[in-house]
Design an enzyme around this catalytic site. Sequence first.
Site, PDB file in Angstrom:
ATOM      1  N   ASP A 170       7.940 -25.836  37.118  1.00 25.25           N
ATOM      2  CA  ASP A 170       6.876 -24.850  37.257  1.00 25.25           C
ATOM      3  C   ASP A 170       7.120 -24.030  38.520  1.00 25.25           C
ATOM      4  O   ASP A 170       7.754 -24.501  39.467  1.00 25.25           O
ATOM      5  CB  ASP A 170       5.511 -25.529  37.367  1.00 25.25           C
ATOM      6  CG  ASP A 170       5.197 -26.415  36.172  1.00 25.25           C
ATOM      7  OD1 ASP A 170       5.452 -25.981  35.042  1.00 25.25           O
ATOM      8  OD2 ASP A 170       4.705 -27.549  36.377  1.00 25.25           O
ATOM      9  N   ARG A 193       8.533 -23.243  32.393  1.00 22.03           N
ATOM     10  CA  ARG A 193       7.210 -23.685  31.973  1.00 22.03           C
ATOM     11  C   ARG A 193       6.171 -22.816  32.662  1.00 22.03           C
ATOM     12  O   ARG A 193       6.166 -21.616  32.486  1.00 22.03           O
ATOM     13  CB  ARG A 193       7.031 -25.178  32.266  1.00 22.03           C
ATOM     14  CG  ARG A 193       5.777 -25.775  31.610  1.00 22.03           C
ATOM     15  CD  ARG A 193       5.739 -27.301  31.708  1.00 22.03           C
ATOM     16  NE  ARG A 193       4.486 -27.832  31.249  1.00 22.03           N
ATOM     17  CZ  ARG A 193       3.443 -28.094  32.039  1.00 22.03           C
ATOM     18  NH1 ARG A 193       3.530 -27.883  33.343  1.00 22.03           N
ATOM     19  NH2 ARG A 193       2.327 -28.596  31.548  1.00 22.03           N
ATOM     20  N   ARG A 252      -1.656 -18.668  26.999  1.00 25.44           N
ATOM     21  CA  ARG A 252      -2.195 -19.355  28.183  1.00 25.44           C
ATOM     22  C   ARG A 252      -2.275 -18.404  29.375  1.00 25.44           C
ATOM     23  O   ARG A 252      -1.802 -18.722  30.471  1.00 25.44           O
ATOM     24  CB  ARG A 252      -1.363 -20.581  28.507  1.00 25.44           C
ATOM     25  CG  ARG A 252      -1.341 -21.578  27.370  1.00 25.44           C
ATOM     26  CD  ARG A 252      -0.690 -22.900  27.729  1.00 25.44           C
ATOM     27  NE  ARG A 252      -0.782 -23.838  26.615  1.00 25.44           N
ATOM     28  CZ  ARG A 252      -0.413 -25.117  26.668  1.00 25.44           C
ATOM     29  NH1 ARG A 252       0.087 -25.593  27.787  1.00 25.44           N
ATOM     30  NH2 ARG A 252      -0.529 -25.896  25.622  1.00 25.44           N
ATOM     31  N   LYS A 255      -5.129 -20.377  30.474  1.00 24.37           N
ATOM     32  CA  LYS A 255      -5.809 -21.451  29.756  1.00 24.37           C
ATOM     33  C   LYS A 255      -6.834 -22.057  30.708  1.00 24.37           C
ATOM     34  O   LYS A 255      -6.482 -22.515  31.800  1.00 24.37           O
ATOM     35  CB  LYS A 255      -4.819 -22.516  29.291  1.00 24.37           C
ATOM     36  CG  LYS A 255      -5.498 -23.678  28.556  1.00 24.37           C
ATOM     37  CD  LYS A 255      -4.481 -24.700  28.079  1.00 24.37           C
ATOM     38  CE  LYS A 255      -5.184 -25.855  27.363  1.00 24.37           C
ATOM     39  NZ  LYS A 255      -4.216 -26.870  26.865  1.00 24.37           N
TER      40      LYS A 255
END
Length: 492
Positions: A170, A193, A252, A255
């Site tokens: 990430d 990601r 997302r 999200k």
Amino acid sequence: MRFEIIALLAAAATSSAQSVVGTAYGYGAGATGGGKAAAVTPTSNEELEKYLSDDTERVILLTQQFDFTGKTTSGPGCDKTTCSAKSGGGQYYLGDLSCGGSDMTPVSSITYDAGAETALKVGSNKSILGVGGKGVIKGRGLSIAKDASNVIIQGVEFTTINPGVVWGGDALDMQGGNTKIWVDHCKFSLVGRMFVVSHYDGSEATLSNNEFDGVTTTSATCNDNHYWTMMMIGKTEKFTLDKNYFHDVSGRAPKLGQDGVNSYFHAVNNYFENMKGHAFDAYDGVSALVEGNAFVAVDQPNTEHAAGVTTFVSKGGDACSSVFGRACLENSVDSSSGELSPGSSSGFIAKLGKIDVPEPMEASKVAAYVKANAGPANLGASSSSAPAAEKVVDADAPAKVTEPTVPTSSATKPKPAATTTAAAAPAPAAPTGSGSSAGAAGAAKLYAQCGGQGFTGPTECEAPATCVKSNDWYSQCINSSSKFRRALGRYF
């Protein structure tokens, strides 16, 4: 030769004078980062990692690219049948977390950059500041440690973190229990990601003026749009999303929450563009005020699940008046976008308290404004991150300098000037008295700006400093008796 030496000295002085632009607000209010600590400028990956990891107050200046790519490793995982990385266009899935289901095919060996496996730990009390659009972290993300607080990340670009591999890293994660977090004028691109993710214990933060660039050739949705944009699913999450630029992302974005977990979100004046998927995804337990945002060519401004959450509120009206002293702002959705669900239960807005954003604007002004001001290259270009009276965090620090930006790559080219923008806030009054850039007789203090295109302040310096021109945009007061000047005396 003379110009090159002057430019080097001016750049060094600029780095020493760099400070946070603006003041943290929203749910990140109160963040001061490294405060008045002496600035440090890491020159190696190892130095950067060391400066970030403890809880000591630090102002960390990033004046270069820190590249963690190049050392590869491999491991098992899987590939999607319907959106295959092997066939081109998709992403591999490392490990076994995503490998169940009939659509997944086992892969014995996936090669990826090893540097991204473990993010750089960030402790409390840090200002992590990109200088002049040149602060880039490539191939490795940042992880704000569990319960760490008081962190400012401003003007930094995060890129190339195993973009073709889900679970390959990430860009920015919050381990939980994090408070007073402000992420401002950063850029996120080419990440396997999540661009930003908060974990299960929840955090409190403001994300403002950032660019989330989803352009990619390895997409989990096989449409050249990055899917894993942003996820905040922890208990008691509290996030402010203000004036961010989301583009070419497919999911997302963001999200919000998970069923049965209470959390609060305020999303205002963000711009969503060219999205072949969904923007907001929300779950029961979420209280989200979505106002003054603009959607252009966005397939789904919100998911069907978010449409069923009554406290996902995106309608204008008087519900904000008693809290913010203004009406809730209408959102703007163009004809090429899907429907934005209004929500129906706005009573939670009272629980937001006075957590508003500075200078909220009507949605018709958002697209031009955000595109002209988001991201590292535009740091200091406007007052979008704080009211004019709050533009400098440390009144005792030398005046901040905004240099002409030199992009580090084609991905960081400055945006063209917008044809229409929101009305600019009045410029802050010239500082006076102790700690300002002007001396008692109107002369600029040591290290203060003393000239340059558009500069209207004092052009003389307090002795023994002399005004030295670096380029057409910037001149600075340099100490005439400093060791730099003595060592290079014949060039001055």
